[in-house]
Design a protein around this motif. Structure first.
Motif, PDB file in Angstrom:
ATOM      1  N   ASN A  50       0.829  -1.201   0.000  1.00  0.00           N
ATOM      2  CA  ASN A  50       0.000   0.000   0.000  1.00  0.00           C
ATOM      3  C   ASN A  50       0.871   1.260   0.000  1.00  0.00           C
ATOM      4  O   ASN A  50       2.068   1.226   0.270  1.00  0.00           O
ATOM      5  CB  ASN A  50      -1.000  -0.010   1.166  1.00  0.00           C
ATOM      6  CG  ASN A  50      -0.381   0.216   2.522  1.00  0.00           C
ATOM      7  OD1 ASN A  50       0.832   0.335   2.682  1.00  0.00           O
ATOM      8  ND2 ASN A  50      -1.212   0.267   3.543  1.00  0.00           N
ATOM      9  N   ILE A  51       0.252   2.393  -0.306  1.00  0.00           N
ATOM     10  CA  ILE A  51       0.997   3.646  -0.427  1.00  0.00           C
ATOM     11  C   ILE A  51       1.578   4.105   0.908  1.00  0.00           C
ATOM     12  O   ILE A  51       2.645   4.713   0.951  1.00  0.00           O
ATOM     13  CB  ILE A  51       0.125   4.752  -1.067  1.00  0.00           C
ATOM     14  CG1 ILE A  51       0.996   5.955  -1.462  1.00  0.00           C
ATOM     15  CG2 ILE A  51      -1.031   5.122  -0.149  1.00  0.00           C
ATOM     16  CD1 ILE A  51       0.280   6.977  -2.323  1.00  0.00           C
ATOM     17  N   LEU A  52       0.900   3.790   2.010  1.00  0.00           N
ATOM     18  CA  LEU A  52       1.411   4.235   3.307  1.00  0.00           C
ATOM     19  C   LEU A  52       2.715   3.524   3.661  1.00  0.00           C
ATOM     20  O   LEU A  52       3.621   4.129   4.253  1.00  0.00           O
ATOM     21  CB  LEU A  52       0.352   4.021   4.389  1.00  0.00           C
ATOM     22  CG  LEU A  52      -0.915   4.863   4.189  1.00  0.00           C
ATOM     23  CD1 LEU A  52      -2.000   4.415   5.150  1.00  0.00           C
ATOM     24  CD2 LEU A  52      -0.620   6.330   4.325  1.00  0.00           C
ATOM     25  N   THR A  53       2.838   2.249   3.296  1.00  0.00           N
ATOM     26  CA  THR A  53       4.094   1.532   3.523  1.00  0.00           C
ATOM     27  C   THR A  53       5.192   2.127   2.651  1.00  0.00           C
ATOM     28  O   THR A  53       6.314   2.364   3.113  1.00  0.00           O
ATOM     29  CB  THR A  53       3.927   0.034   3.245  1.00  0.00           C
ATOM     30  OG1 THR A  53       2.869  -0.469   4.065  1.00  0.00           O
ATOM     31  CG2 THR A  53       5.207  -0.732   3.527  1.00  0.00           C
ATOM     32  N   THR A  54       4.878   2.381   1.392  1.00  0.00           N
ATOM     33  CA  THR A  54       5.854   3.012   0.503  1.00  0.00           C
ATOM     34  C   THR A  54       6.292   4.362   1.062  1.00  0.00           C
ATOM     35  O   THR A  54       7.484   4.688   1.084  1.00  0.00           O
ATOM     36  CB  THR A  54       5.267   3.194  -0.907  1.00  0.00           C
ATOM     37  OG1 THR A  54       4.940   1.905  -1.438  1.00  0.00           O
ATOM     38  CG2 THR A  54       6.241   3.891  -1.823  1.00  0.00           C
ATOM     39  N   ASN A  55       5.335   5.147   1.534  1.00  0.00           N
ATOM     40  CA  ASN A  55       5.637   6.460   2.106  1.00  0.00           C
ATOM     41  C   ASN A  55       6.609   6.321   3.285  1.00  0.00           C
ATOM     42  O   ASN A  55       7.578   7.082   3.403  1.00  0.00           O
ATOM     43  CB  ASN A  55       4.341   7.134   2.551  1.00  0.00           C
ATOM     44  CG  ASN A  55       4.479   8.613   2.730  1.00  0.00           C
ATOM     45  OD1 ASN A  55       4.792   9.318   1.782  1.00  0.00           O
ATOM     46  ND2 ASN A  55       4.239   9.084   3.939  1.00  0.00           N
ATOM     47  N   GLY A  56       6.366   5.341   4.138  1.00  0.00           N
ATOM     48  CA  GLY A  56       7.255   5.098   5.272  1.00  0.00           C
ATOM     49  C   GLY A  56       8.647   4.675   4.832  1.00  0.00           C
ATOM     50  O   GLY A  56       9.651   5.095   5.422  1.00  0.00           O
ATOM     51  N   LEU A  79       2.525   6.715  -6.853  1.00  0.00           N
ATOM     52  CA  LEU A  79       2.808   5.312  -7.130  1.00  0.00           C
ATOM     53  C   LEU A  79       2.666   4.995  -8.609  1.00  0.00           C
ATOM     54  O   LEU A  79       1.879   5.625  -9.318  1.00  0.00           O
ATOM     55  CB  LEU A  79       1.860   4.403  -6.344  1.00  0.00           C
ATOM     56  CG  LEU A  79       2.009   4.403  -4.832  1.00  0.00           C
ATOM     57  CD1 LEU A  79       1.057   3.383  -4.222  1.00  0.00           C
ATOM     58  CD2 LEU A  79       3.431   4.139  -4.406  1.00  0.00           C
ATOM     59  N   GLY A  80       3.425   3.972  -9.022  1.00  0.00           N
ATOM     60  CA  GLY A  80       3.345   3.461 -10.389  1.00  0.00           C
ATOM     61  C   GLY A  80       3.181   1.956 -10.357  1.00  0.00           C
ATOM     62  O   GLY A  80       2.177   1.449  -9.882  1.00  0.00           O
ATOM     63  N   ALA A  81       4.204   1.231 -10.791  1.00  0.00           N
ATOM     64  CA  ALA A  81       4.164  -0.238 -10.824  1.00  0.00           C
ATOM     65  C   ALA A  81       4.057  -0.797  -9.407  1.00  0.00           C
ATOM     66  O   ALA A  81       4.786  -0.369  -8.518  1.00  0.00           O
ATOM     67  CB  ALA A  81       5.420  -0.775 -11.511  1.00  0.00           C
ATOM     68  N   GLY A 109      11.834   4.987  -6.774  1.00  0.00           N
ATOM     69  CA  GLY A 109      11.934   3.582  -6.376  1.00  0.00           C
ATOM     70  C   GLY A 109      11.509   2.700  -7.526  1.00  0.00           C
ATOM     71  O   GLY A 109      10.408   2.859  -8.058  1.00  0.00           O
ATOM     72  N   THR A 110      12.393   1.795  -7.949  1.00  0.00           N
ATOM     73  CA  THR A 110      12.072   0.900  -9.055  1.00  0.00           C
ATOM     74  C   THR A 110      12.067  -0.545  -8.584  1.00  0.00           C
ATOM     75  O   THR A 110      12.728  -0.901  -7.609  1.00  0.00           O
ATOM     76  CB  THR A 110      13.075   1.057 -10.219  1.00  0.00           C
ATOM     77  OG1 THR A 110      14.390   0.818  -9.726  1.00  0.00           O
ATOM     78  CG2 THR A 110      13.011   2.443 -10.820  1.00  0.00           C
ATOM     79  N   ASN A 111      11.309  -1.361  -9.288  1.00  0.00           N
ATOM     80  CA  ASN A 111      11.277  -2.799  -9.011  1.00  0.00           C
ATOM     81  C   ASN A 111      11.410  -3.538 -10.343  1.00  0.00           C
ATOM     82  O   ASN A 111      11.694  -2.908 -11.375  1.00  0.00           O
ATOM     83  CB  ASN A 111      10.012  -3.189  -8.230  1.00  0.00           C
ATOM     84  CG  ASN A 111       8.733  -2.858  -8.970  1.00  0.00           C
ATOM     85  OD1 ASN A 111       8.662  -2.894 -10.189  1.00  0.00           O
ATOM     86  ND2 ASN A 111       7.687  -2.534  -8.215  1.00  0.00           N
ATOM     87  N   GLY A 114       9.089  -2.055 -13.152  1.00  0.00           N
ATOM     88  CA  GLY A 114       9.102  -0.637 -13.510  1.00  0.00           C
ATOM     89  C   GLY A 114       9.312   0.283 -12.328  1.00  0.00           C
ATOM     90  O   GLY A 114       9.846  -0.095 -11.286  1.00  0.00           O
ATOM     91  N   ARG A 115       8.860   1.498 -12.502  1.00  0.00           N
ATOM     92  CA  ARG A 115       8.998   2.523 -11.464  1.00  0.00           C
ATOM     93  C   ARG A 115       7.825   2.420 -10.506  1.00  0.00           C
ATOM     94  O   ARG A 115       6.673   2.616 -10.887  1.00  0.00           O
ATOM     95  CB  ARG A 115       9.050   3.901 -12.115  1.00  0.00           C
ATOM     96  CG  ARG A 115       9.367   4.993 -11.113  1.00  0.00           C
ATOM     97  CD  ARG A 115       9.663   6.293 -11.785  1.00  0.00           C
ATOM     98  NE  ARG A 115      10.962   6.184 -12.448  1.00  0.00           N
ATOM     99  CZ  ARG A 115      11.393   7.020 -13.363  1.00  0.00           C
ATOM    100  NH1 ARG A 115      10.651   8.017 -13.754  1.00  0.00           N
ATOM    101  NH2 ARG A 115      12.583   6.853 -13.909  1.00  0.00           N
ATOM    102  N   HIS A 116       8.137   2.097  -9.243  1.00  0.00           N
ATOM    103  CA  HIS A 116       7.095   1.954  -8.229  1.00  0.00           C
ATOM    104  C   HIS A 116       6.690   3.299  -7.637  1.00  0.00           C
ATOM    105  O   HIS A 116       5.513   3.560  -7.416  1.00  0.00           O
ATOM    106  CB  HIS A 116       7.563   1.021  -7.107  1.00  0.00           C
ATOM    107  CG  HIS A 116       6.647   0.989  -5.929  1.00  0.00           C
ATOM    108  ND1 HIS A 116       5.382   0.444  -5.996  1.00  0.00           N
ATOM    109  CD2 HIS A 116       6.779   1.464  -4.666  1.00  0.00           C
ATOM    110  CE1 HIS A 116       4.785   0.574  -4.814  1.00  0.00           C
ATOM    111  NE2 HIS A 116       5.606   1.203  -4.003  1.00  0.00           N
ATOM    112  N   VAL A 117       7.657   4.152  -7.353  1.00  0.00           N
ATOM    113  CA  VAL A 117       7.357   5.413  -6.678  1.00  0.00           C
ATOM    114  C   VAL A 117       8.271   6.515  -7.204  1.00  0.00           C
ATOM    115  O   VAL A 117       9.437   6.280  -7.506  1.00  0.00           O
ATOM    116  CB  VAL A 117       7.500   5.280  -5.137  1.00  0.00           C
ATOM    117  CG1 VAL A 117       8.914   4.941  -4.717  1.00  0.00           C
ATOM    118  CG2 VAL A 117       7.011   6.522  -4.407  1.00  0.00           C
ATOM    119  N   THR A 118       7.699   7.710  -7.323  1.00  0.00           N
ATOM    120  CA  THR A 118       8.475   8.913  -7.600  1.00  0.00           C
ATOM    121  C   THR A 118       7.948   9.998  -6.681  1.00  0.00           C
ATOM    122  O   THR A 118       6.773   9.970  -6.283  1.00  0.00           O
ATOM    123  CB  THR A 118       8.313   9.398  -9.058  1.00  0.00           C
ATOM    124  OG1 THR A 118       6.931   9.593  -9.339  1.00  0.00           O
ATOM    125  CG2 THR A 118       8.909   8.412 -10.041  1.00  0.00           C
ATOM    126  N   GLY A 119       8.810  10.924  -6.329  1.00  0.00           N
ATOM    127  CA  GLY A 119       8.346  12.017  -5.497  1.00  0.00           C
ATOM    128  C   GLY A 119       9.474  12.876  -4.979  1.00  0.00           C
ATOM    129  O   GLY A 119      10.636  12.716  -5.366  1.00  0.00           O
TER     130      GLY A 119
END
Length: 134
Positions: A50-56, A79-81, A109-111, A114-119
């Motif tokens: 989830n986005i909150l885990t990514t944010n952390g 979020l992306g991929a 952040g890539t996996n 693809g690109r999972h997160v940008t910011g």
């Protein structure tokens, strides 16, 4: 530190435990974050982060680099991929701007797909004081 400086990459193994624990810790009980069968029924190949885990994790990446005295002032991510179990996310960062004690870092952040997160993350980094660390 100056604009253009790159942060070292951080590799994070995406495990089922990380995905489920992050969802539970952030009180996100959506089935796509903990139940593989229901996630598949909704069109996903597996559960996903989830986005909150990514944010952390983005916050952790920044504070791991800048130290415990850094104060996060703003985190803006998109979020992306999806992050699925069994993959690895690699976070990278680049200092975009330094204005006194305020620093803005672009994070990606890539996996494997693809690109999972940008910011961007804006933080305050206290300057070194006599007899003390930064």
């Amino acid at each position: 530190m100056t604009a253009g400086d790159r942060l070292p990459p951080l590799e994070i193994e995406i495990t089922r435990t990380l995905i489920v624990a992050g969802a539970v810790a952030s009180r996100d009980y959506q089935d796509v974050h903990h139940d593989p069968e229901l996630a598949r029924d909704k069109g996903s190949p597996d559960i996903f982060m989830n986005i909150l885990t990514t944010n952390g994790l983005v916050g952790r990446y920044i504070t791991d680099h800048f130290g415990p005295s850094a104060v996060l002032r703003g985190v803006a991510i998109r979020l992306g991929a999806p992050n699925y179990p069994g993959d690895t996310m690699v976070l990278t960062g680049r200092v975009e701007e330094v204005d006194g004690a305020t620093v803005t870092v672009r994070v990606t952040g890539t996996n494997g797909i693809g690109r999972h997160v940008t910011g961007t993350v804006t933080l305050t980094v206290p300057s070194a004081s006599p007899g003390g660390a930064a």
